[in-house]
Design a protein around this motif. Structure first.
Motif, PDB file in Angstrom:
ATOM      1  N   ARG A 164       0.887  -1.362   0.035  1.00 56.32           N
ATOM      2  CA  ARG A 164      -0.130   0.076   0.093  1.00 56.32           C
ATOM      3  C   ARG A 164       0.876   1.266  -0.033  1.00 56.32           C
ATOM      4  O   ARG A 164       0.613   2.309  -0.760  1.00 56.32           O
ATOM      5  CB  ARG A 164      -0.788   0.016   1.351  1.00 56.32           C
ATOM      6  N   TRP A 165       1.937   1.249   0.786  1.00 55.90           N
ATOM      7  CA  TRP A 165       2.882   2.399   0.860  1.00 55.90           C
ATOM      8  C   TRP A 165       3.582   2.677  -0.376  1.00 55.90           C
ATOM      9  O   TRP A 165       3.543   3.962  -0.691  1.00 55.90           O
ATOM     10  CB  TRP A 165       3.706   2.235   1.990  1.00 55.90           C
ATOM     11  N   LEU A 166       3.800   1.669  -1.256  1.00 57.45           N
ATOM     12  CA  LEU A 166       4.542   1.810  -2.323  1.00 57.45           C
ATOM     13  C   LEU A 166       3.761   2.378  -3.213  1.00 57.45           C
ATOM     14  O   LEU A 166       4.297   3.086  -4.499  1.00 57.45           O
ATOM     15  CB  LEU A 166       5.019   0.457  -2.780  1.00 57.45           C
ATOM     16  N   THR A 167       2.179   2.649  -3.439  1.00 57.18           N
ATOM     17  CA  THR A 167       1.543   2.949  -4.389  1.00 57.18           C
ATOM     18  C   THR A 167       1.100   4.635  -3.841  1.00 57.18           C
ATOM     19  O   THR A 167       0.405   5.273  -4.899  1.00 57.18           O
ATOM     20  CB  THR A 167      -0.122   2.582  -4.278  1.00 57.18           C
TER      21      THR A 167
ATOM     22  N   ALA B 246      10.388  -0.921 -10.350  1.00 54.27           N
ATOM     23  CA  ALA B 246       9.721  -2.219 -10.209  1.00 54.27           C
ATOM     24  C   ALA B 246       8.614  -2.497  -9.044  1.00 54.27           C
ATOM     25  O   ALA B 246       7.706  -3.008  -9.101  1.00 54.27           O
ATOM     26  CB  ALA B 246      10.885  -3.231 -10.314  1.00 54.27           C
ATOM     27  N   PRO B 247       9.260  -2.212  -7.822  1.00 54.34           N
ATOM     28  CA  PRO B 247       8.257  -2.513  -6.624  1.00 54.34           C
ATOM     29  C   PRO B 247       6.866  -1.720  -6.640  1.00 54.34           C
ATOM     30  O   PRO B 247       5.873  -2.238  -6.230  1.00 54.34           O
ATOM     31  CB  PRO B 247       8.998  -1.991  -5.363  1.00 54.34           C
TER      32      PRO B 247
ATOM     33  N   LEU C 121       5.257  -0.770  -9.573  1.00 56.89           N
ATOM     34  CA  LEU C 121       4.562  -1.326 -10.319  1.00 56.89           C
ATOM     35  C   LEU C 121       3.770  -2.889  -9.719  1.00 56.89           C
ATOM     36  O   LEU C 121       2.721  -2.877  -9.980  1.00 56.89           O
ATOM     37  CB  LEU C 121       5.197  -1.704 -11.854  1.00 56.89           C
ATOM     38  N   VAL C 122       4.743  -3.287  -9.200  1.00 60.68           N
ATOM     39  CA  VAL C 122       4.325  -4.783  -8.772  1.00 60.68           C
ATOM     40  C   VAL C 122       3.194  -4.589  -7.615  1.00 60.68           C
ATOM     41  O   VAL C 122       2.028  -5.346  -7.472  1.00 60.68           O
ATOM     42  CB  VAL C 122       5.325  -5.518  -8.149  1.00 60.68           C
ATOM     43  N   SER C 123       3.502  -3.530  -6.797  1.00 63.03           N
ATOM     44  CA  SER C 123       2.291  -3.094  -5.758  1.00 63.03           C
ATOM     45  C   SER C 123       0.875  -2.579  -6.245  1.00 63.03           C
ATOM     46  O   SER C 123       0.096  -3.115  -5.639  1.00 63.03           O
ATOM     47  CB  SER C 123       2.843  -1.809  -4.854  1.00 63.03           C
ATOM     48  N   LEU C 124       0.970  -2.413  -7.389  1.00 61.95           N
ATOM     49  CA  LEU C 124      -0.416  -2.068  -8.158  1.00 61.95           C
ATOM     50  C   LEU C 124      -1.138  -3.422  -8.272  1.00 61.95           C
ATOM     51  O   LEU C 124      -2.365  -3.347  -8.137  1.00 61.95           O
ATOM     52  CB  LEU C 124      -0.260  -1.326  -9.381  1.00 61.95           C
ATOM     53  N   VAL C 125      -0.481  -4.392  -8.740  1.00 61.34           N
ATOM     54  CA  VAL C 125      -1.268  -5.596  -9.005  1.00 61.34           C
ATOM     55  C   VAL C 125      -1.500  -6.280  -7.480  1.00 61.34           C
ATOM     56  O   VAL C 125      -2.470  -7.155  -7.444  1.00 61.34           O
ATOM     57  CB  VAL C 125      -0.196  -6.495  -9.760  1.00 61.34           C
ATOM     58  N   ALA C 126      -0.205  -6.245  -6.754  1.00 58.67           N
ATOM     59  CA  ALA C 126      -0.489  -6.768  -5.236  1.00 58.67           C
ATOM     60  C   ALA C 126      -1.563  -6.214  -4.528  1.00 58.67           C
ATOM     61  O   ALA C 126      -2.239  -7.025  -3.622  1.00 58.67           O
ATOM     62  CB  ALA C 126       1.007  -6.687  -4.596  1.00 58.67           C
ATOM     63  N   MET C 127      -2.045  -5.206  -4.827  1.00 55.03           N
ATOM     64  CA  MET C 127      -2.913  -4.458  -3.921  1.00 55.03           C
ATOM     65  C   MET C 127      -4.393  -4.650  -4.643  1.00 55.03           C
ATOM     66  O   MET C 127      -5.438  -4.316  -4.048  1.00 55.03           O
ATOM     67  CB  MET C 127      -2.801  -2.897  -3.662  1.00 55.03           C
ATOM     68  N   ASN C 128      -4.381  -5.246  -5.766  1.00 50.41           N
ATOM     69  CA  ASN C 128      -5.692  -5.394  -6.522  1.00 50.41           C
ATOM     70  C   ASN C 128      -6.042  -4.035  -6.701  1.00 50.41           C
ATOM     71  O   ASN C 128      -7.337  -3.856  -7.206  1.00 50.41           O
ATOM     72  CB  ASN C 128      -6.724  -6.213  -6.066  1.00 50.41           C
TER      73      ASN C 128
END
Length: 229
Positions: free
Chosen positions: A65-68, A191-192, A194-201
């Motif tokens: 969440r923080w990465l977004t 990279a992290p 971008l991944v967080s966007l999918v990981a957070m749905n």
């Protein structure tokens, strides 16, 4: 002497026109690859990944969440950064990093406007329900594109976060292509997120791919127009 200068000017302009023709061809290839990747993800990747994230509660990890948070915050401060740079320019020419920062901020703002327009064109539902009972894959079983239907409940494609990230970062890669430190920082930071966007749905995989390509294209043109390449 004047004739030589005119010939040199014409030669430079011709080279620049050739550069933009090459750039257009590369852009079209990138768009073609992006369309293919989006189609593959739409039919075979997006739904399984979204359900996997939901069932395994991956979106409860706070770090994702923080990465977004950074992309919209960078956009919020871009106007102030541009103002400071414009004032700074009155006293001396920009250094390379200052010019890159200015172009990166402009690129981010323009790319996000592109993303908003394309969001209305494609009209895709989100992976999960977030606000005002919006239709979604997880919440209501709604999946797909509904072109030219406007609204926040159908603005998942392309990803605005991914678009902002790449629009800002790509300028630095173009401006400093041989600086390993810059390249490493860009990869480690982007990279992290971008991944967080999918990981957070927050987005489907194809949303992130499309947003990344859109941001990269806008940044590439911005860098060429500003002549920092």
């Amino acid at each position: 002497m004047l004739r030589d200068r005119l010939l040199a000017f014409v030669a430079i302009q011709t080279m620049r026109e050739d550069d933009y023709c090459k750039l257009l061809r590369r852009m079209l290839i990138a768009v073609g690859v992006c369309v293919l990747a989006v189609l593959v993800c739409y039919f075979w990747v997006d739904r399984p990944v979204a359900f996997f994230v939901y069932r395994h509660h991956i979106n409860t990890v706070r770090a994702f969440r923080w990465l977004t948070y950074p992309p919209p915050e960078v956009q919020n401060w871009s106007a102030l950064v541009l103002t400071i740079l414009v004032i700074r320019r009155a006293w001396a020419p920009f250094s390379l990093w200052q010019k890159a920062l200015l172009v990166a901020c402009v690129s981010l703002i323009v790319a996000d406007d592109f993303r908003i327009s394309l969001g209305d064109v494609f009209g895709r539902y989100w992976p999960e329900t977030w606000t005002h009972d919006n239709p979604s894959l997880i919440g209501t079983g709604t999946y797909g594109f509904h072109p030219f239907q406007r609204g926040d409940d159908i603005g998942s494609f392309p990803s605005g976060h991914a678009c902002r990230i790449l629009a800002f970062a790509t300028v630095w890669l173009i401006a400093m292509p041989h600086n390993r430190t810059v390249q490493l920082v860009v990869i480690v930071l982007c990279a992290p997120m971008l991944v967080s966007l999918v990981a957070m749905n927050y987005h489907f995989v194809s949303d992130v791919i499309a947003g990344s390509v859109l941001g990269s294209i806008v940044a590439t043109y911005a860098a060429h127009l500003a002549r920092i390449t």
